[in-house]
Write an enzyme that holds these catalytic residues in place. Structure first.
Site, PDB file in Angstrom:
ATOM      1  N   LYS A  39       5.029   1.117   0.147  1.00 15.56           N
ATOM      2  CA  LYS A  39       3.807   1.344  -0.648  1.00 15.56           C
ATOM      3  C   LYS A  39       2.606   1.601   0.253  1.00 15.56           C
ATOM      4  O   LYS A  39       1.860   2.544   0.067  1.00 15.56           O
ATOM      5  CB  LYS A  39       3.506   0.151  -1.534  1.00 15.56           C
ATOM      6  N   THR A  61       2.531   2.442   3.411  1.00 15.74           N
ATOM      7  CA  THR A  61       2.760   3.665   4.193  1.00 15.74           C
ATOM      8  C   THR A  61       2.525   4.908   3.341  1.00 15.74           C
ATOM      9  O   THR A  61       1.820   5.837   3.750  1.00 15.74           O
ATOM     10  CB  THR A  61       4.201   3.659   4.738  1.00 15.74           C
ATOM     11  N   ARG A 120      -4.910  -3.981   1.115  1.00 19.04           N
ATOM     12  CA  ARG A 120      -5.117  -5.399   1.353  1.00 19.04           C
ATOM     13  C   ARG A 120      -5.008  -5.694   2.852  1.00 19.04           C
ATOM     14  O   ARG A 120      -4.372  -4.938   3.590  1.00 19.04           O
ATOM     15  CB  ARG A 120      -4.037  -6.209   0.617  1.00 19.04           C
ATOM     16  N   LYS A 154       8.662  -9.540   7.969  1.00 16.35           N
ATOM     17  CA  LYS A 154       8.287  -8.194   7.549  1.00 16.35           C
ATOM     18  C   LYS A 154       7.401  -7.444   8.531  1.00 16.35           C
ATOM     19  O   LYS A 154       7.418  -6.228   8.607  1.00 16.35           O
ATOM     20  CB  LYS A 154       7.577  -8.287   6.203  1.00 16.35           C
ATOM     21  N   ALA A 161       1.783 -10.620  -4.079  1.00 20.31           N
ATOM     22  CA  ALA A 161       1.933 -10.357  -5.521  1.00 20.31           C
ATOM     23  C   ALA A 161       2.995 -11.221  -6.183  1.00 20.31           C
ATOM     24  O   ALA A 161       3.155 -11.178  -7.395  1.00 20.31           O
ATOM     25  CB  ALA A 161       2.263  -8.892  -5.743  1.00 20.31           C
ATOM     26  N   PHE A 167       4.557  -5.753  -3.784  1.00 25.04           N
ATOM     27  CA  PHE A 167       5.941  -5.796  -4.251  1.00 25.04           C
ATOM     28  C   PHE A 167       6.206  -4.742  -5.332  1.00 25.04           C
ATOM     29  O   PHE A 167       5.628  -3.660  -5.303  1.00 25.04           O
ATOM     30  CB  PHE A 167       6.317  -7.211  -4.719  1.00 25.04           C
ATOM     31  N   PHE A 226      13.591   8.373   4.228  1.00 30.64           N
ATOM     32  CA  PHE A 226      14.124   7.663   5.400  1.00 30.64           C
ATOM     33  C   PHE A 226      15.157   8.551   6.086  1.00 30.64           C
ATOM     34  O   PHE A 226      15.796   9.379   5.431  1.00 30.64           O
ATOM     35  CB  PHE A 226      14.781   6.343   4.975  1.00 30.64           C
ATOM     36  N   TRP A 284       5.740   9.117   6.566  1.00 32.73           N
ATOM     37  CA  TRP A 284       6.074   8.260   7.711  1.00 32.73           C
ATOM     38  C   TRP A 284       6.398   9.126   8.927  1.00 32.73           C
ATOM     39  O   TRP A 284       5.936   8.882  10.023  1.00 32.73           O
ATOM     40  CB  TRP A 284       7.280   7.380   7.348  1.00 32.73           C
TER      41      TRP A 284
HETATM   42  N1  ADP Z   1       9.919   6.458   5.458  1.00 32.64           N
HETATM   43  C1  ADP Z   1      10.050   5.410   6.276  1.00 32.64           C
HETATM   44  N2  ADP Z   1      10.948   5.433   7.276  1.00 32.64           N
HETATM   45  C2  ADP Z   1      11.100   4.379   8.104  1.00 32.64           C
HETATM   46  N3  ADP Z   1      10.378   3.222   8.009  1.00 32.64           N
HETATM   47  C3  ADP Z   1       9.458   3.164   7.020  1.00 32.64           C
HETATM   48  C4  ADP Z   1       9.243   4.229   6.108  1.00 32.64           C
HETATM   49  N4  ADP Z   1       8.258   3.855   5.216  1.00 32.64           N
HETATM   50  C5  ADP Z   1       7.881   2.604   5.584  1.00 32.64           C
HETATM   51  N5  ADP Z   1       8.596   2.197   6.655  1.00 32.64           N
HETATM   52  C6  ADP Z   1       8.501   0.897   7.328  1.00 32.64           C
HETATM   53  O1  ADP Z   1       8.913  -0.080   6.368  1.00 32.64           O
HETATM   54  C7  ADP Z   1       8.097  -1.268   6.473  1.00 32.64           C
HETATM   55  C8  ADP Z   1       7.447  -1.545   5.126  1.00 32.64           C
HETATM   56  O2  ADP Z   1       6.526  -0.501   4.850  1.00 32.64           O
HETATM   57  P1  ADP Z   1       5.230  -0.852   3.989  1.00 32.64           P
HETATM   58  O3  ADP Z   1       4.482   0.407   3.799  1.00 32.64           O
HETATM   59  O4  ADP Z   1       4.532  -2.021   4.592  1.00 32.64           O
HETATM   60  O5  ADP Z   1       5.913  -1.294   2.630  1.00 32.64           O
HETATM   61  P2  ADP Z   1       5.257  -2.139   1.412  1.00 32.64           P
HETATM   62  O6  ADP Z   1       3.798  -1.947   1.458  1.00 32.64           O
HETATM   63  O7  ADP Z   1       5.904  -1.580   0.207  1.00 32.64           O
HETATM   64  O8  ADP Z   1       5.678  -3.553   1.684  1.00 32.64           O
HETATM   65  C9  ADP Z   1       7.070  -0.971   7.581  1.00 32.64           C
HETATM   66  O9  ADP Z   1       7.566  -1.511   8.807  1.00 32.64           O
HETATM   67  C10 ADP Z   1       7.067   0.542   7.706  1.00 32.64           C
HETATM   68  O10 ADP Z   1       6.759   0.952   9.010  1.00 32.64           O
HETATM   69  O1  XPO Z   2       2.438  -8.802  -1.941  1.00 29.94           O
HETATM   70  C1  XPO Z   2       3.198  -8.101  -1.252  1.00 29.94           C
HETATM   71  O2  XPO Z   2       2.770  -6.917  -0.697  1.00 29.94           O
HETATM   72  P1  XPO Z   2       3.747  -5.840  -0.048  1.00 29.94           P
HETATM   73  O3  XPO Z   2       4.716  -5.438  -1.114  1.00 29.94           O
HETATM   74  O4  XPO Z   2       2.842  -4.687   0.368  1.00 29.94           O
HETATM   75  O5  XPO Z   2       4.422  -6.516   1.111  1.00 29.94           O
HETATM   76 MG    MG Z   3       2.262  -3.305   1.700  1.00 29.90          MG
END
Ligand code: ADP
Ligand code: XPO
Ligand code: MG
Length: 558
Positions: free
Chosen positions: A72, A74, A95, A106, A275, A303, A383, A411
């Site tokens: 999300k 990213t 956030r 994470k 969340a 989430f 991915f 990404w």
């Molecule tokens: N397309 C992608 N390919 C590889 N890794 C990714 C990709 N999109 C996100 N990530 C990695 O996955 C992890 C979670 O991404 P993030 O954007 O923080 O997800 P969320 O906000 O949904 O928790 C991070 O380490 C990010 O670098």
């Molecule tokens: O509250 C959780 O946030 P992410 O899903 O961005 O980790």
């Molecule tokens: Mg996030």
């Protein structure tokens, strides 16, 4: 392209001075409260209610995620880059990361790959001190409570066994979950049970996210419900005259933070609740700031859509009068394999049958988003392990539901990889936007609000209440809090309150164990199943792979 780590990509970026980023928002350098060359706080007087109505809010959410997260943050950053490339002036509003995940499993929350906000080390570590301020305001109240128990003069006669307020620390430290304080004799206070929650779970965090002004913040702090006296009278923070001192600690934290994306677009980052245990959205102030200064604001909620997006729409948007015009549902092939039955070790192994089976999870989230009268766009966060066949299935399956699914390559490519997604979002915003409608009115009966969320969003057949939850409902009624929003505390791994039920579970009920009160935030918090407000570190914490050299260069932060 050689696979650089997130931090290597971020460190390779030569940042713009933050005054140049502010200039893109028509904010003068003199209006900025600088925190070095690359971070600044924005004054609240830049919020313009008229501009907010004219500009466009896009919410990014996700399908039910795997523990790694589906992208999300990213995608939010990548989409913002893409919108700016197609000449839509966009700001991403996020956030703040918590140190719990940073040193835990994470990692940080500054995006990833070529869709990041920078300076990522600062943002993922101490940033501008907001978490520290929230922690101190929370723990000042704890100290004042225990000081009052000890007091011989203005003792409020608080019954220590009823104190609900916990201390917080922004760290995953299971050893602090349940502790005994006040040991060591009369000089050390009154012995009692206490514990620490992680800072994102503090009600002070929720209050900061819901506050619309400094006065509102102060009033909310005073309304924090602490417990009861021995003669069963409710005690609030204002009874300890705590609200002004707590607000003083938050005098800078209430101002949102301005940084930049890798492509030098504006990023406003503020507030950091999770969340699953809190409302999981950034602050109302930051979202309004973004909408005051930009034609498009892309924001995210934690989430899956059954948690962050539900709360963003039923709590934050309803309370703040926001009108999200499009919801981007982030989908990954990896998560679909998971929901289709792939074991963890096969998350990155193509398997179209598993993706087909897992698609029911996406279908339910699409149905849910439409219940708010908002049209979704599906972003397939691309991915390396995705196969063309699996991606094509998702595109076709979404098309059958009348939803556009677009591959998002932010990404790997930054804004160049999200132009199609940006165009799809603009099409919904400019040609298919309706006026969003919350699922329930805060003034509805409490059980009705809970059941609407459980049945409509989770797909539950019904809700059961433990005896403690029924007693809590009577307390909520006695205290006059029936009109509060419902902020569900539930596992992020399932639509249900049982993390083992993946995909689109059916034929289940959810059980409310107890209902907590966050009177300052104006939430009641039904606790579904086992909820942890102080996570623990994993067997191999991310901290083990971190290092810093003599010149301060960090590696291993993600
Ligand atoms: N397309 C992608 N390919 C590889 N890794 C990714 C990709 N999109 C996100 N990530 C990695 O996955 C992890 C979670 O991404 P993030 O954007 O923080 O997800 P969320 O906000 O949904 O928790 C991070 O380490 C990010 O670098
Ligand atoms: O509250 C959780 O946030 P992410 O899903 O961005 O980790
Ligand atoms: Mg996030």
């Amino acid at each position: 392209m050689a696979h650089l780590t997130d931090i290597e990509i971020a460190q390779a970026k030569e940042l713009q001075h933050i005054k140049h980023i502010a200039a893109k928002l028509q904010v003068a350098e003199d209006d900025l409260e600088m925190y070095g060359k690359y971070k600044a706080k924005l004054p609240l007087n830049l919020i313009d209610e008229e501009k907010i109505k004219e500009n466009n809010l896009v919410l990014v959410t996700a399908l039910t995620p795997t523990p790694a997260g589906e992208g999300k943050t990213t995608v939010s950053i990548g989409l913002t880059e893409g919108l700016n490339i197609i000449e839509k002036q966009a700001t991403v509003v996020l956030r703040e990361p918590s140190l719990g995940p940073v040193f835990g499993i994470k990692g940080g929350a500054a995006g990833g790959g070529y869709s990041q906000v920078v300076p990522m080390e600062d943002i993922n570590l101490h940033f501008t001190g907001d978490f520290n301020a929230i922690e101190k305001a929370n723990n000042l109240l704890s100290a004042l409570i225990d000081n009052n128990l000890q007091s011989k003069t203005n003792n409020l006669n608080i019954d220590p066994r009823t104190i609900l307020w916990k201390r917080v620390i922004d760290m995953n430290d299971r050893s602090l979950r349940q502790i005994t304080i006040g040991l060591g004799g009369t000089a050390n206070g009154i012995p009692r049970e206490d514990g620490f929650n992680i800072t994102p779970a503090s009600e002070v965090m929720a209050i900061l996210c819901m506050a619309t002004s400094f006065d509102d913040l102060k009033e909310r702090l005073g309304n924090i419900f602490i417990g009861f006296t021995f003669d069963n009278k409710p005690v609030f923070a204002r009874d300890l005259k705590a609200q002004d001192a707590m607000a003083i600690l938050l005098k800078d934290a209430i101002k949102p933070n301005l940084v930049q994306t890798l492509e030098e677009n504006p990023a406003i980052i503020h507030g950091g609740p999770f969340a699953n245990i809190a409302q999981g959205t950034n602050t109302i102030i930051a979202t309004k700031m973004g909408l005051s200064l930009s034609n498009y604001v892309v924001t995210e909620a934690g989430f899956g859509a059954d948690l962050g997006a539900e709360k963003f729409l039923n709590i934050k948007s309803q309370y703040a009068g926001l009108n999200p015009k499009c919801v981007v549902l982030v989908v990954t092939i990896r998560a679909l394999r998971h929901h289709g039955g792939s074991p963890k070790e096969e998350y990155n192994t193509p398997n179209v049958a598993r993706v087909q089976n897992g698609f029911e999870n996406v279908e339910k989230h699409i149905e849910n988003i439409r219940k708010f009268h908002i049209e979704p766009v599906v972003a397939i966060n691309s991915f390396i392990s995705d196969s063309d066949e699996e991606v094509q299935f998702v595109i076709d399956a979404c098309s059958e539901l009348g939803v556009q699914a677009v591959v998002s390559e932010g990404w790997a490519k930054g804004g160049e990889g999200t132009i199609n997604l940006a165009k799809a979002v603009v099409d919904v915003v400019e040609n298919k936007a309706t006026h969003y409608k919350p699922l329930y009115d805060w003034k509805s009966p409490v059980k009705e609000k809970i059941e609407i969320i459980a049945k409509e969003i989770y797909g539950a057949d019904g809700v059961t209440y433990d005896k403690k939850a029924e007693l809590n409902l009577r307390r909520i009624n006695r205290l006059g809090f029936n009109d509060f929003a419902v902020c569900m505390a539930k596992t992020q791994k399932s639509f249900s309150d049982d993390e083992r039920l993946i995909g689109r579970p059916k034929g289940f009920t959810v059980n409310v164990r107890e209902i907590e009160i966050a009177a300052g935030a104006q939430f009641i918090i039904p606790i579904l199943g086992k909820m942890m407000r102080m996570p623990g570190l994993p067997a191999n914490p991310a901290s083990e792979n971190m290092s810093i050299d003599n010149s301060g260069v960090i590696s291993g932060l993600s």
